[in-house]
Design an enzyme around this catalytic site. Structure first.
Site, short mmCIF file in Angstrom:
data_model
loop_
_atom_site.label_atom_id
_atom_site.label_comp_id
_atom_site.label_asym_id
_atom_site.label_seq_id
_atom_site.Cartn_x
_atom_site.Cartn_y
_atom_site.Cartn_z
N THR A 16 3.77 -8.93 -1.63
CA THR A 16 2.94 -8.02 -2.07
C THR A 16 1.53 -7.67 -1.23
OG1 THR A 16 1.86 -7.11 -4.42
CG2 THR A 16 1.77 -9.42 -3.78
N ASN A 17 0.60 -7.12 -1.72
CA ASN A 17 -0.80 -7.02 -0.74
C ASN A 17 -1.96 -7.30 -2.05
OD1 ASN A 17 -1.27 -4.35 -2.02
ND2 ASN A 17 0.41 -4.04 -1.11
#
Ligand code: CTP
Length: 401
Positions: free
Chosen positions: A211-212
């Site tokens: 993810t980020n």
């Protein structure tokens, strides 16, 4: 940017329910948001809370009785009704709901609701069985058909000790619904705005994701601002720690592919698409069906494949807005994306600059238009940035009908 409630004339009617204590918080929140709040207490409500409580922080007279010679309503009983930009009845008891459905006017509050031309919002609070009763359902239905906005009731613990549907919706959530109703004549009224937010999650196995750092705050702020300008607002949200914005249709998704599918479906034929989500550019080619064990191997190589570009592929929205979080060459990168992605506006920010990073409540952005207009905005709240972006969107829309 002022809050959508700033200087708005709100009449808050409170009726006799144990949930009246929540109305104290609601009135306080409305005042803090800048609204001018006139409180009307029903006789029943006065048993639970006092006029003094509300007077202390609204700094305005509280109406308790239509026939009180000192009451403002006694002098001109439609004064508040005329001044109101919205009449909120919270909590609304089953008895008051029945009176309003019948059009009775036997006290200050019901008289005001009948006399006003402003929109009316009810937040019912009652015992679960009373809510389920056909008479109550019919009365609420009748009121909704007349244009009254009914918010709730919510499910949960009831004063009776039972659980069920009957709790008054929490004040913070009501605030969003009030803002939405007040915005019904805004410059985006009659349009649908689809907003994406958050960072997508690409599963490696059932417990791990790629993810980020996106917090979703920028996209949520755009959704709230669009709602407050009268748009029917649809939010496609990748996982975030944020609570759903009230009066917004929220669709939760996980991966970039899920977000792409949701946008393709929801953005068809809409006026505006704002892609504020941080969409994964790559996802694992394979997702392990079971948790990958630590094992003996020193390294774990994961092969990634590119995800489709949602913004580039979407067809339908009349105005498209992209967001670019950059760490270098802000302007040239954003210009390039504006050109290649075929969008109308690009909002670019340097995530390394102070006050603009992920998770921050503020942002410092540059808005680039396909028309060549570049706007460099100072540091401001994300809600305010959202409005500046929507100002540009609202200007573009008439030419795209
Ligand atoms: N975007 C998208 N679909 C993707 C990736 C990005 O729709 N698969 C959208 C984002 O929501 C954003 C815009 O494209 O509105 C720009 O995203 P960004 O990650 O900055 O751009 P990329 O095209 O991914 O370029 P790069 O990662 O090389 O900076």
């Amino acid at each position: 940017m002022k809050s959508p409630l700033s200087n708005r004339a709100v009449v808050l009617g409170i009726t006799g329910s144990i949930a009246s204590y929540k109305a104290v918080d609601l009135a306080s929140k409305l005042v803090q948001a800048g609204a001018q709040v006139d409180v009307i207490l029903s006789r029943g409500a006065s048993q639970f809370v006092t006029a003094l409580t509300f007077r202390s922080f609204t700094h305005r007279p509280v109406v308790t009785d239509l026939f009180d010679p000192d009451s403002e309503l006694a002098v001109e009983h439609v004064a508040l009704a005329q001044r109101a930009e919205i009449v909120v009845v919270a909590p609304a008891t089953v008895h008051t709901i029945a009176k309003l459905a019948l059009g009775l006017a036997d006290d200050a509050l019901t008289t005001t609701v009948l006399a006003t031309q402003a929109p009316v919002l009810l937040a019912p609070a009652m015992d679960g069985r009373m809510y389920e009763h056909p008479a109550t359902r019919e009365n609420l239905h009748k009121l909704e058909e007349r244009g009254v906005t009914v918010v709730g009731p919510a499910e949960g613990h009831l004063a009776s000790g039972l659980r069920g549907w009957g709790r008054m919706v929490e004040p913070g959530e009501l605030l969003g619904h009030i803002a939405a109703v007040l915005g019904h004549k805004g410059d985006l009224a009659g349009t649908t705005v689809v907003v994406t937010a958050g960072g997508t999650q690409e599963p490696l196995d059932p417990v791990r994701v790629l993810t980020n750092r996106s917090s979703g705050k920028m996209g949520y702020a755009v959704a709230e601002a669009a709602r407050d300008r009268g748009a029917r607002t649809v939010l496609v949200a990748a996982p975030t720690a944020l609570t759903d914005p009230p009066a917004v249709e929220v669709h939760h998704v996980g991966t970039a592919l899920e977000m792409g599918a949701a946008v393709a479906k929801l953005a068809r034929g809409v006026a505006v698409l704002v892609m504020a989500a941080a969409v994964a550019d790559y996802r694992p080619v394979e997702t392990a069906p079971r948790k990958v064990k630590r094992g003996k191997q020193e390294t774990w190589t994961v092969e990634l494949t590119r995800t489709p570009d949602i913004l580039m592929g979407v067809e339908g929205p009349r105005v498209k807005v992209g967001f670019a979080a950059e760490t270098e060459d802000l302007l040239s990168n954003a210009r390039e994306k504006l050109r290649t992605k075929g969008v109308d506006l690009f909002v670019a920010n340097d995530v390394t600059s102070p006050g603009s990073g992920f998770g921050s409540d503020t942002n410092e952005v540059i808005i680039l238009g396909r028309d060549g207009v570049v706007e460099k905005l100072p540091l401001m709240s994300k809600y305010e940035v959202a409005h500046r972006v929507l100002d540009r969107v609202a200007k573009l829309l008439p030419a795209r009908r």
